[in-house]
Design a protein around this motif. Structure first.
Motif, PDB file in Angstrom:
ATOM      1  N   SER A  18       0.784  -1.350   0.025  1.00  0.00           N
ATOM      2  CA  SER A  18       0.132   0.030   0.004  1.00  0.00           C
ATOM      3  C   SER A  18       0.849   1.357  -0.138  1.00  0.00           C
ATOM      4  CB  SER A  18      -0.766   0.023   1.287  1.00  0.00           C
ATOM      5  OG  SER A  18      -1.897   1.213   1.261  1.00  0.00           O
ATOM      6  N   THR A  22      -0.722   3.703   5.186  1.00  0.00           N
ATOM      7  CA  THR A  22      -0.946   2.433   5.851  1.00  0.00           C
ATOM      8  C   THR A  22      -1.105   2.445   7.105  1.00  0.00           C
ATOM      9  OG1 THR A  22       0.359   1.770   4.018  1.00  0.00           O
ATOM     10  CG2 THR A  22       0.130   0.106   5.738  1.00  0.00           C
ATOM     11  N   PHE A  29      -0.602  -5.158   8.699  1.00  0.00           N
ATOM     12  CA  PHE A  29      -0.962  -3.927   7.841  1.00  0.00           C
ATOM     13  C   PHE A  29      -2.416  -4.177   7.316  1.00  0.00           C
ATOM     14  CE2 PHE A  29       3.575  -4.200   6.738  1.00  0.00           C
ATOM     15  CZ  PHE A  29       4.328  -2.926   7.269  1.00  0.00           C
ATOM     16  N   SER A  30      -2.936  -3.001   7.326  1.00  0.00           N
ATOM     17  CA  SER A  30      -4.125  -2.750   6.510  1.00  0.00           C
ATOM     18  C   SER A  30      -4.114  -1.228   5.965  1.00  0.00           C
ATOM     19  CB  SER A  30      -5.303  -2.627   7.568  1.00  0.00           C
ATOM     20  OG  SER A  30      -5.333  -1.602   8.456  1.00  0.00           O
ATOM     21  N   THR A  31      -4.845  -1.013   5.010  1.00  0.00           N
ATOM     22  CA  THR A  31      -5.026   0.134   4.190  1.00  0.00           C
ATOM     23  C   THR A  31      -5.716   1.337   4.919  1.00  0.00           C
ATOM     24  OG1 THR A  31      -7.003  -0.410   3.135  1.00  0.00           O
ATOM     25  CG2 THR A  31      -4.700  -0.837   1.948  1.00  0.00           C
ATOM     26  N   HIS A  35      -5.072   5.476  -0.174  1.00  0.00           N
ATOM     27  CA  HIS A  35      -4.281   4.209  -0.582  1.00  0.00           C
ATOM     28  C   HIS A  35      -4.365   4.138  -2.339  1.00  0.00           C
ATOM     29  CE1 HIS A  35      -3.628  -0.084  -1.300  1.00  0.00           C
ATOM     30  NE2 HIS A  35      -4.571  -0.105  -2.162  1.00  0.00           N
ATOM     31  N   SER A  39      -0.920  -0.095  -6.132  1.00  0.00           N
ATOM     32  CA  SER A  39       0.156  -0.469  -5.055  1.00  0.00           C
ATOM     33  C   SER A  39       0.506  -1.957  -5.378  1.00  0.00           C
ATOM     34  CB  SER A  39      -0.469  -0.306  -3.690  1.00  0.00           C
ATOM     35  OG  SER A  39      -0.627   0.990  -3.472  1.00  0.00           O
TER      36      SER A  39
END
Length: 91
Positions: A18, A22, A29-31, A35, A39
């Motif tokens: 991403s 982030t 991890f997560s967006t 974003h 990516s």
């Protein structure tokens, strides 16, 4: 950003990528709200099947600015595996 596997290994999977804001850290991890949709494909195209790769971290590299006036970073989680070319001579 530079990614590198151990000797005789290649990048086999991009688990997460991403460019934006982030959230989280490695393996979690997560967006964020910002974003770049490109990516995963940008990082995959640059890195899959290679021992190491370099990705430019800029709006231009990811096609556009996903959120103006915001500081962005690139977060990547990748997997490596033993190269199938191990022990074979390369031309």
């Amino acid at each position: 950003m530079q990614l590198r596997c151990d000797d005789r290994h290649v990048i086999s999977d991009i688990v997460f990528a991403s460019y934006g804001t982030t959230l989280g850290s490695c393996q979690h991890f997560s967006t964020g709200q910002c974003h770049a949709d490109s990516s995963l494909s940008v990082v995959s195209n640059a890195c899959l099947g290679r021992n190491n790769c370099s990705i430019e971290v800029s709006n231009a590299a990811f096609g556009s600015d996903p959120c103006q006036y915001t500081i962005k970073t690139l977060a990547v989680e990748a997997s490596c595996k033993l190269s199938s070319n191990t022990g074979k001579s390369q031309l």
